[in-house]
Write an enzyme that holds these catalytic residues in place. Structure first.
Site, short mmCIF file in Angstrom:
data_model
loop_
_atom_site.label_atom_id
_atom_site.label_comp_id
_atom_site.label_asym_id
_atom_site.label_seq_id
_atom_site.Cartn_x
_atom_site.Cartn_y
_atom_site.Cartn_z
N ASP A 101 39.89 25.30 40.06
CA ASP A 101 39.26 26.47 40.68
C ASP A 101 37.99 26.03 41.42
O ASP A 101 37.01 25.62 40.80
CB ASP A 101 38.91 27.49 39.61
CG ASP A 101 38.43 28.81 40.19
OD1 ASP A 101 38.32 28.92 41.43
OD2 ASP A 101 38.16 29.73 39.39
N GLU A 137 42.85 26.79 43.31
CA GLU A 137 42.42 28.19 43.44
C GLU A 137 41.20 28.32 44.34
O GLU A 137 40.24 27.56 44.20
CB GLU A 137 42.10 28.70 42.02
CG GLU A 137 41.58 30.13 41.94
CD GLU A 137 41.55 30.62 40.50
OE1 GLU A 137 42.42 30.19 39.68
OE2 GLU A 137 40.67 31.42 40.15
N GLU A 197 41.05 36.92 44.25
CA GLU A 197 40.18 37.67 43.35
C GLU A 197 39.04 38.37 44.10
O GLU A 197 38.47 39.34 43.60
CB GLU A 197 39.61 36.74 42.27
CG GLU A 197 38.64 35.70 42.81
CD GLU A 197 38.13 34.76 41.72
OE1 GLU A 197 38.88 33.84 41.35
OE2 GLU A 197 37.01 34.93 41.24
N HIS A 210 43.81 37.81 38.02
CA HIS A 210 42.49 37.27 37.73
C HIS A 210 41.89 38.10 36.60
O HIS A 210 41.95 39.33 36.63
CB HIS A 210 41.60 37.38 38.97
CG HIS A 210 40.19 36.93 38.75
ND1 HIS A 210 39.15 37.80 38.55
CD2 HIS A 210 39.66 35.69 38.69
CE1 HIS A 210 38.03 37.11 38.40
NE2 HIS A 210 38.31 35.83 38.47
CA CA Z 1 38.55 31.99 40.12
#
Ligand code: CA
Length: 388
Positions: free
Chosen positions: A200, A226, A252, A302
């Site tokens: 991420d 991500e 997200e 998320h």
């Molecule tokens: Ca994230």
């Protein structure tokens, strides 16, 4: 039945140690709960995404802007309430904090509807496709320490999270592309022979830096990459998805169906990650999920926040249709934060005990079965942590 009051509770405490991701370090944990009261004594709970001062500002929107729009309305009329509030706020924010505020109110209305009908939220949505979901554990946050210290810590932590029983684990990056590849390699070593890992970036890269890290991830076999680039950079997402083997995930930081339509039509995501506590609540989440599935884009929600957010997502993951279906279908996972979180572990009168379930049930978590959300925050815990 009528809505009589809409109240926000912003909870906060000092973390035992500072944590970081690619954008900032943070020393406090915040949760923003929404409580909707009715004239028949039924109370619903929801949660708004947004940390620290964002939560305090969102409380102003929940109580000062949305509450006067919904007092006296029938809480069962969720879609009518959603559109009334959205249409009146549209000129002042189709994305961002107004939508985060609306999300918490909408989730509380679903909790109320479930209690009235005596059904869990997943049954209201249309029924459960599964009675448990696998969970992945994220950790491996950034700290103010050297690259070498990060490397050693990330390798150990990745192994430790999979040893807890989680089916996969997710790390942060954000020290710069070259250092980040070293962190990813450390996590790949940590999970070797145990399970999968994901990365991420919290949108810290340019497209070319994202390609540099992404090509290394292709070699390491990471499951997904991500938010490699800024959420506004639709071209970057599309180029990365067509040029890399690793799955590109994100979403997200996107809100209602109109933003999601753009993301999906752009074909830049292998995996969509909608945030129900930000994008407009359960009512809008269902429309976004339908859009994702209309584009045959799999969804892994998320999840960030308190036990209210985790429970909301468990209902939605249970009710998510298989895509496309089969004897051994692709399955969604519950995102689970393994870092210190009193609002997840101490908030409920009956704790979810996710970590205990993961350890006992080969990484799986049961779906709550009581009416509504099926969980209730402890008023004593709210009083202890409430700052606004
Ligand atoms: Ca994230």
């Amino acid at each position: 039945m009528r809505i009589t009051r809409v109240q926000s509770h912003v909870l906060q405490y000092d973390l035992p140690e500072e944590l970081g991701y690619s954008q900032q370090y943070y020393a406090r944990r915040t949760a923003h709960l929404v409580e909707v009261s009715t004239d028949e004594g039924i109370t619903g709970w929801g949660e708004c995404f947004g940390p620290g001062p964002i939560a305090v500002a969102n409380k102003g929107i929940v109580e000062g802007v949305i509450q006067p729009m919904v007092i006296g309305l029938d809480p069962l009329h969720r879609d009518a309430i959603w559109h009334k509030v959205y249409n009146l706020m549209r000129d002042h924010g189709q994305k961002g904090m107004p939508m985060q505020a609306l999300s918490g109110v909408d989730i509380a209305l679903w909790d109320i509807a479930g209690q009235i009908m005596g059904q869990p939220i997943h049954a209201l949505v249309g029924g459960a496709h599964r009675d448990s979901v696998p969970a992945y554990g994220y950790g491996m946050m950034l700290k103010r320490e050297s690259v070498a210290d990060h490397v050693a810590r990330f390798q150990d932590e990745a192994a430790a999270i999979l040893d807890m029983g989680f089916t996969a684990t997710k790390m942060k990056t954000g020290l710069g592309p070259e250092a980040d590849v070293k962190l990813c390699a450390a996590v790949a070593r940590g999970v070797e022979g145990k399970g999968r890992f994901m990365v991420d970036a919290n949108h810290c890269y340019t497209t070319s830096d994202a390609f540099y890290v992404g090509r290394a991830l292709d070699e390491m076999g990471a499951y997904w990459f991500e938010e490699p680039v800024a959420p506004e950079d639709l071209d970057g997402y599309r180029e990365l998805r067509s040029g890399l083997k690793v799955n590109i995930s994100g979403g997200e930081a996107e809100f209602g169906r109109w933003g999601w339509r753009q993301i999906l039509e752009n074909r830049g995501l292998d995996i969509a990650q909608p945030e129900v506590c930000a994008l407009g609540g359960i009512t809008e989440y269902q429309r976004v999920l339908a859009l994702c599935h209309a584009h045959f884009t799999p969804v892994i929600n998320h999840v960030w926040g308190s036990a209210i957010a985790v429970t909301t997502n468990l209902h939605l993951l249970a009710a998510m249709p298989p895509l496309p279906g089969g004897l051994h279908p692709w399955e969604p996972m519950l995102e689970f934060d393994t870092t210190h979180n009193s609002f997840r572990d101490e908030l409920l009168t009956e704790p979810l005990d996710i970590q205990g379930q993961v350890a006992r049930k080969q990484g799986r978590v049961a779906i709550p079965q009581k009416p509504g959300l099926g969980v209730v925050p402890d008023p004593e815990v709210i009083a202890r942590f409430k700052v606004a």
